[in-house]
Enzyme design. Structure first.
Site, PDB file in Angstrom:
ATOM      1  CG  ASP A 190      -1.919  -1.067   1.311  1.00  8.60           C
ATOM      2  OD1 ASP A 190      -2.006  -1.852   0.351  1.00  8.60           O
ATOM      3  OD2 ASP A 190      -2.633  -1.133   2.324  1.00  8.60           O
ATOM      4  CG  HIS A 243       2.253  -0.016   4.337  1.00 10.35           C
ATOM      5  ND1 HIS A 243       2.110  -1.060   5.230  1.00 10.35           N
ATOM      6  CD2 HIS A 243       1.049   0.601   4.260  1.00 10.35           C
ATOM      7  CE1 HIS A 243       0.856  -1.061   5.676  1.00 10.35           C
ATOM      8  NE2 HIS A 243       0.196  -0.074   5.108  1.00 10.35           N
TER       9      HIS A 243
HETATM   10 ZN    ZN Z   1      -2.368   3.092   3.301  1.00  5.34          ZN
END
Ligand code: ZN
Length: 235
Positions: free
Chosen positions: A49, A192
């Site tokens: 992400d 991430h």
């Molecule tokens: Zn996020």
């Protein structure tokens, strides 16, 4: 007395229900959402992400080394900041998902705001990478009224995760250990490659965690798939 207790219990239960509805990984209250694949296949999905960021190329390099396909939930604003890196993700054969335009917390927001966040990201990703995302992951895992309608209008399906890496706060070895101990058939792992909209984020932990965990999971016989492939294996 009994009735006031019952009321208090009801309030507590509805507060707990709302908390789960908004943040629960298995909640589909605010729109259809998936959080794991089938348990009868030794397949898993690695997802990232908050990208693209300056860290993304280092992650792409490790994935290429092991021949691992992944899914990147990109923020539209990051795509506009680093269009070439966003495009490199697609060119390398990975799937791209929608993670809103500005990494907005969607809780308590108007439906128009929510749809605009999803639509702007969808457009930025399409313009700069040529990919049209099929999956939406809400920032912070927070869904709200209007997410379901926005998803539907944009042809998106919601997806959360089975295991989250906490790579923004743990050390790399702890992240790798966490994924390695919690993984199971059909798991969707969340890391991430950016840190919200930050420019030049310090995402070295994520790079190191991927470097450690990729061979560990391959060794255990897991096959890595994109989210589309994992959740719709007939595709
Ligand atoms: Zn996020």
């Amino acid at each position: 007395m009994a009735s006031s207790l019952a009321i208090a219990g009801g309030v507590g239960a509805s507060t707990a229900f709302m908390a789960w509805a908004v943040r629960g990984r298995s909640s589909a209250v605010f729109g259809p959402s998936r959080w794991r694949g089938r348990r009868d296949r030794a397949a898993i999905a690695l997802t990232f992400d908050d990208g693209p960021s300056e860290t993304t190329p280092a992650i792409l390099e490790i994935l290429a080394q092991y021949g691992i396909p992944a899914t990147f939930f990109q923020c539209g604003a990051n795509v506009e900041r680093l269009p070439e890196i966003a495009r490199a993700v697609r060119t390398a054969g990975h799937e791209i998902g929608n993670h809103t335009h500005t990494h907005a917390m969607l809780c308590l927001r108007a439906p128009e705001f929510i749809e605009n966040e999803l639509r702007r990201a969808q457009e930025a990703i399409a313009i700069h990478t040529g990919a049209l995302p099929a999956w939406f992951r809400a920032p912070f895992g927070v869904r709200w009224f209007g997410v379901g309608a926005a998803q539907r209008r944009l042809g998106l399906a919601g997806v959360m995760w089975t295991v989250i890496g906490y790579d923004w706060t743990l050390k790399a070895e702890a992240v790798a250990r966490r994924l390695d101990t919690r993984v199971s058939n059909g798991a969707i792992l969340c890391l991430h490659d950016g840190r919200e909209l930050r420019s030049r984020p310090d995402a070295g932990v994520t790079v190191e965690a991927v470097r450690r965990v990729a061979p560990m999971l391959l060794e255990r016989g897991y096959q890595f798939e994109t989210v589309s492939r994992l959740l719709c294996p007939t595709n």
